[in-house]
Write a protein that holds these residues in place. Structure first.
Motif, PDB file in Angstrom:
ATOM      1  N   UNK A  27      39.748  53.598  17.938  1.00 57.56           N
ATOM      2  CA  UNK A  27      38.327  53.780  17.646  1.00 57.56           C
ATOM      3  C   UNK A  27      37.602  52.448  17.562  1.00 57.56           C
ATOM      4  N   UNK A  31      34.336  51.955  19.672  1.00 56.15           N
ATOM      5  CA  UNK A  31      33.070  51.805  18.947  1.00 56.15           C
ATOM      6  C   UNK A  31      32.450  50.454  19.194  1.00 56.15           C
TER       7      UNK A  31
ATOM      8  N   UNK B 307      22.571  56.607  19.846  1.00 56.87           N
ATOM      9  CA  UNK B 307      22.384  56.265  18.429  1.00 56.87           C
ATOM     10  C   UNK B 307      21.877  57.502  17.682  1.00 56.87           C
ATOM     11  N   UNK B 343      39.151  67.093   7.451  1.00 52.08           N
ATOM     12  CA  UNK B 343      38.301  66.580   8.526  1.00 52.08           C
ATOM     13  C   UNK B 343      39.110  65.778   9.545  1.00 52.08           C
ATOM     14  N   UNK B 344      40.151  65.120   9.066  1.00 50.09           N
ATOM     15  CA  UNK B 344      40.990  64.335   9.958  1.00 50.09           C
ATOM     16  C   UNK B 344      41.790  65.246  10.898  1.00 50.09           C
ATOM     17  N   UNK B 347      38.904  67.887  13.127  1.00 57.05           N
ATOM     18  CA  UNK B 347      38.042  67.397  14.208  1.00 57.05           C
ATOM     19  C   UNK B 347      38.861  66.707  15.293  1.00 57.05           C
ATOM     20  N   UNK B 349      39.059  63.971  18.749  1.00 55.08           N
ATOM     21  CA  UNK B 349      38.789  62.537  18.869  1.00 55.08           C
ATOM     22  C   UNK B 349      37.312  62.206  19.121  1.00 55.08           C
ATOM     23  N   UNK B 352      35.175  62.812  16.037  1.00 52.42           N
ATOM     24  CA  UNK B 352      35.368  61.746  15.035  1.00 52.42           C
ATOM     25  C   UNK B 352      34.642  60.477  15.444  1.00 52.42           C
ATOM     26  N   UNK B 353      34.764  60.141  16.742  1.00 50.72           N
ATOM     27  CA  UNK B 353      34.104  58.930  17.238  1.00 50.72           C
ATOM     28  C   UNK B 353      32.601  59.000  16.955  1.00 50.72           C
ATOM     29  N   UNK B 355      30.972  60.960  14.764  1.00 53.82           N
ATOM     30  CA  UNK B 355      30.664  60.966  13.327  1.00 53.82           C
ATOM     31  C   UNK B 355      30.706  59.532  12.792  1.00 53.82           C
ATOM     32  N   UNK B 356      31.703  58.769  13.230  1.00 57.06           N
ATOM     33  CA  UNK B 356      31.833  57.400  12.705  1.00 57.06           C
ATOM     34  C   UNK B 356      30.704  56.501  13.214  1.00 57.06           C
ATOM     35  N   UNK B 357      30.341  56.638  14.478  1.00 56.21           N
ATOM     36  CA  UNK B 357      29.201  55.857  14.979  1.00 56.21           C
ATOM     37  C   UNK B 357      27.939  56.222  14.211  1.00 56.21           C
ATOM     38  N   UNK B 359      27.708  57.502  11.222  1.00 58.34           N
ATOM     39  CA  UNK B 359      27.790  57.012   9.846  1.00 58.34           C
ATOM     40  C   UNK B 359      27.458  55.523   9.805  1.00 58.34           C
ATOM     41  N   UNK B 360      27.964  54.787  10.800  1.00 59.19           N
ATOM     42  CA  UNK B 360      27.711  53.343  10.847  1.00 59.19           C
ATOM     43  C   UNK B 360      26.226  53.030  11.045  1.00 59.19           C
ATOM     44  N   UNK B 361      25.593  53.684  12.037  1.00 51.06           N
ATOM     45  CA  UNK B 361      24.190  53.340  12.321  1.00 51.06           C
ATOM     46  C   UNK B 361      23.235  53.821  11.225  1.00 51.06           C
TER      47      UNK B 361
END
Lengths: 95, 474
Positions: A27, A31, B307, B343-344, B347, B349, B352-353, B355-357, B359-361
Motif C-alpha cells: 500500500x 499510495x 481525492x 474491516x481488515x 474489505x 485490497x 482498503x487502498x 479508504x486509506x487514501x 482517510x489521509x486526504x
C-alpha cells in the motif's frame, strides 16, 4: 515519497483497518504513486475559487423532520452478527 | 424465442403471444446456460416464480409488466440479499427496498437476479468483486475479456440477453464505460435525478443511478420510471420528469454539438478516434452544427476525482464495523480488535487502498492541501462545462480510451487502471448527464462506444441525439 511506514500505520489505525507488514509495504508503494500523481493539481491556480461541495443546480427542497416508527427492530437485529435481548452485542469494553 | 427490446416484448404480451410465466422460464433457462460468465451474485429460480404470481395480478397498463430486469447488487432489495460484492456484506438481507428498485417493482418488473460489480463499485473491470470476475459475453473462448466496471455484471446481463434492462450506478463512469465494453446503451442521468436512497453509498456527491438497455428507446422508458423526487435523499431534485420515450425526436436540425479538443489524448486507439470522426460526420449530415470547443481543466479531472471519491468513501464505509450487519471477524478480544479485524478481513485490497487514501486526504494537516484543493478544481471543471453549454446543446466524445481488454491483463498499476475513466469522470464531477451508445467496432469485432453529454436535466436532448445516431447501425 510522501508517506512512510509509520504514517501508513497511523492512517490505518484511524481507519480501523489492521494491515499486515506485507500489505503495508504494498500500500505504501501504491499510495505514494497515487499521491505523487494527484500533486499535479498544484499547477492550477485556485486562489479565488470557492470549493464545490454540492453540484446540484436545482434548489433542494426541505422536508419536515418527523420521526416515523416503522417498528422493525426485530428484523434489523436479524442481520446482526451477535445480539442479546434486543440489543447489538459486542466484545466487552469495560472490565 | 428472442425479444429484441422492451417495446417488442410488451407488444407480444399485449397480443397474448407470450405469458409472464413463459418469459420467466425463458430467462431462467438462459441465465443457467450462461452461468460460467459469473454475471450474477444472486440468482434464485424460486424468487422469480414467486414474482410471476404477483406480476400476473397487476393491471395491464403497468409500463414494465413482466419485463425482465437485472439489478446491480449495490441496490438494497427487500426480497433478495445485497452484498455490494463485498465479503463485509455477505449474508446481508436488507429490511427495505431502494427507491429505484421499488419504482421498478411498482411498474411490474421481474427481477431476474442481482448482478456482479466491483467491490462497493470501486473499479473499472468488475475484477475487485469478492465473488470473482465477470466475463464479458462478447469474449472469444481463448481470450476472456473484462466487461468494464463497476456495473460490469449489469452491462454483461443485457449484452448476453439475460434481461431486457438493468440498473447500474455511475460515480466516475461505472455505467457508461461497461456499456461501451459490452456494446449496450448506458445512461447516467443528472446528479439528483434518481434518489440514492437504498443504494450502498460510495461517494455521495457523485453517485447516481442509471440504466442499461439494448437500445435508446428502452433506456428512455426505464429512466422515466426510476427518476423522481424522494424526501429520503436530501440531494434528490424536485423536477418534472418528462416522458422521455414519448418525446423521442431524432431531428438534429440546428443543434450545436461541441467536440472538445482535450479529449484527443495519447493512448486512445486510432479505431476509437475513427468512430468519433464517423459520428461527427454523421451528425453533420443529419443537420447538426459541429463546434470545436475547449474544456481547459479536463486533464485535472482524474486526480480531482481520486481525492474526492476516496475521501467520501472513507467516511461512507466507516459504517461497516461488524456490529449491526454483515461479516464480523471471529477471534477478536476487544472492541477495537473487532473493528480492525472485521474491516481488515472484510474489505478487499482496492477498497482498503481507497479508504486509506481518503482517510489521509481528510486528516489534520492535509485536508486543505488535498481535499479542499480538489473541491476547488472541481468547481473549475464544472465551470468549463457551464461556459461551453452557453452555446452548445450537446458534447460528443468517445466513452472509453479502449475496447474491452483481456481479463488477465496485468493490473498492478492503479493509476493505469484509473485512466479507463478519463472520458467519463469530468461529467461525473460536473453532475451532468451522459449516455454511451455502441457505435462501430474495432478490428477484432469488439464494440466501441460514443458518449453524449448535456446540461443538467437535459436528458431529453441526450436521448434524442443518441436515438438519431443509433440509426446508423440499425
Amino acid at each position: 515519497m510522501k508517506l512512510d511506514t509509520n504514517t501508513i500505520n497511523k492512517i490505518a489505525k484511524l481507519a480501523r483497518i489492521r494491515l499486515s507488514e506485507e500489505e503495508a509495504k504494498d500500500l505504501l508503494k501504491d499510495m505514494n504513486s497515487i499521491l505523487d500523481w494527484v500533486e499535479q493539481l498544484n499547477e492550477v491556480n485556485t486562489d479565488s475559487v470557492k470549493p464545490l461541495a454540492n453540484i446540484s443546480s436545482s434548489i433542494l427542497p426541505q422536508r419536515k423532520d418527523e420521526a416515523k416508527d416503522i417498528n422493525s427492530s426485530d428484523e434489523i437485529l436479524k442481520n446482526s452478527p451477535d445480539k442479546l435481548e434486543g440489543y447489538f452485542a459486542v466484545p466487552k469494553v469495560v472490565e | 424465442m428472442s425479444f429484441k427490446s422492451i417495446s417488442h416484448l410488451k407488444s407480444l404480451l399485449d397480443q397474448n403471444k407470450i405469458s409472464i410465466k413463459e418469459i420467466a422460464e425463458t430467462y431462467i433457462k438462459r441465465i443457467k446456460e450462461k452461468k460460467e460468465l459469473n454475471i450474477f451474485i444472486y440468482f434464485n429460480e424460486d424468487k422469480i416464480h414467486e414474482q410471476v404470481k404477483e406480476i400476473e395480478k397487476l393491471p395491464n397498463d403497468k409500463t414494465l409488466k413482466g419485463i425482465p430486469i437485472a439489478v446491480k447488487d449495490l441496490f438494497c432489495t427487500a426480497k433478495m440479499p445485497t452484498t455490494a460484492a463485498s465479503k463485509i456484506l455477505e449474508n446481508f438481507k436488507p429490511t427495505y427496498e431502494s427507491f429505484v428498485t421499488q419504482k421498478l417493482v411498482d411498474q411490474g418488473s421481474m427481477f431476474v437476479g442481482k448482478t456482479n460489480l466491483d467491490e462497493f463499485a470501486m473499479g473499472s473491470a468488475t475484477n475487485t468483486s469478492y465473488f470473482g470476475n465477470t466475463i464479458n459475453p462478447l469474449s472469444k473462448n481463448d481470450n476472456p475479456l473484462a466487461p468494464g466496471g463497476s456495473s460490469g455484471g449489469s452491462a454483461a446481463a443485457v449484452a448476453a440477453d439475460l434481461c431486457l434492462g438493468a440498473t447500474g450506478t455511475d460515480t466516475g463512469g461505472s455505467i457508461r464505460q461497461p456499456a461501451s465494453f459490452c456494446g449496450v446503451v448506458g445512461i447516467k442521468p443528472t446528479y439528483g435525478l434518481c434518489s440514492r436512497w437504498g443504494i450502498a453509498a460510495f461517494a455521495s456527491s457523485l453517485d447516481q443511478a442509471g440504466v442499461f438497455s439494448k437500445n435508446v428507446t428502452d433506456a428512455s422508458i426505464l429512466l422515466e420510471e426510476i427518476a423522481g423526487h424522494d424526501q429520503r435523499d436530501s440531494t434528490s431534485s424536485n423536477v418534472q420528469i418528462p416522458s422521455f420515450s414519448k418525446n423521442l425526436d431524432p431531428s438534429l436540425e440546428g443543434k450545436v454539438i461541441g467536440i472538445p479538443k482535450e479529449y484527443n489524448i495519447d493512448g486512445t486507439s486510432d479505431e476509437i478516434n475513427g468512430v468519433w470522426e464517423d459520428a461527427i460526420k454523421s451528425l453533420e449530415k443529419k443537420g447538426a452544427k459541429i463546434k470545436h470547443i475547449s474544456l481547459p481543466h479536463t486533464k485535472y479531472a482524474l486526480p480531482t476525482y481520486y481525492i474526492i471519491a476516496p475521501a467520501e468513501a472513507s467516511s461512507n464505509l466507516a459504517r461497516y464495523d461488524g456490529v449491526k450487519y454483515g461479516f464480523r471477524a471471529s477471534d477478536a478480544k476487544s472492541l477495537d480488535d473487532m473493528y480492525e479485524l472485521t474491516r481488515s478481513e472484510g474489505f478487499g485490497k482496492e477498497v482498503k487502498r481507497r479508504i486509506l487514501i481518503g482517510t489521509y486526504v481528510l486528516s489534520a494537516g492535509y485536508y486543505d492541501a488535498y481535499y479542499i484543493k480538489a473541491q476547488k478544481v472541481r468547481k473549475l471543471i464544472a465551470n468549463d462545462f457551464v461556459e461551453v453549454f452557453s452555446d452548445c446543446d450537446l458534447i460528443l466524445t468517445p466513452t472509453a480510451p479502449s475496447a474491452a481488454f483481456p481479463l488477465n491483463e496485468k493490473q498492478d498499476d492503479p493509476i493505469k487502471m484509473y485512466l479507463n475513466d478519463v472520458f467519463t469522470v469530468p461529467a461525473s464531477l460536473a453532475g451532468i448527464p451522459g449516455i454511451s451508445i455502441p457505435y462501430g467496432n474495432d478490428k477484432q469485432g469488439l464494440p466501441l462506444g460514443i458518449q453524449f453529454l448535456s446540461k443538467h436535466y437535459h436528458e431529453q436532448e441526450i436521448f434524442n441525439a443518441a436515438f438519431a445516431l443509433e440509426k446508423d447501425y440499425e
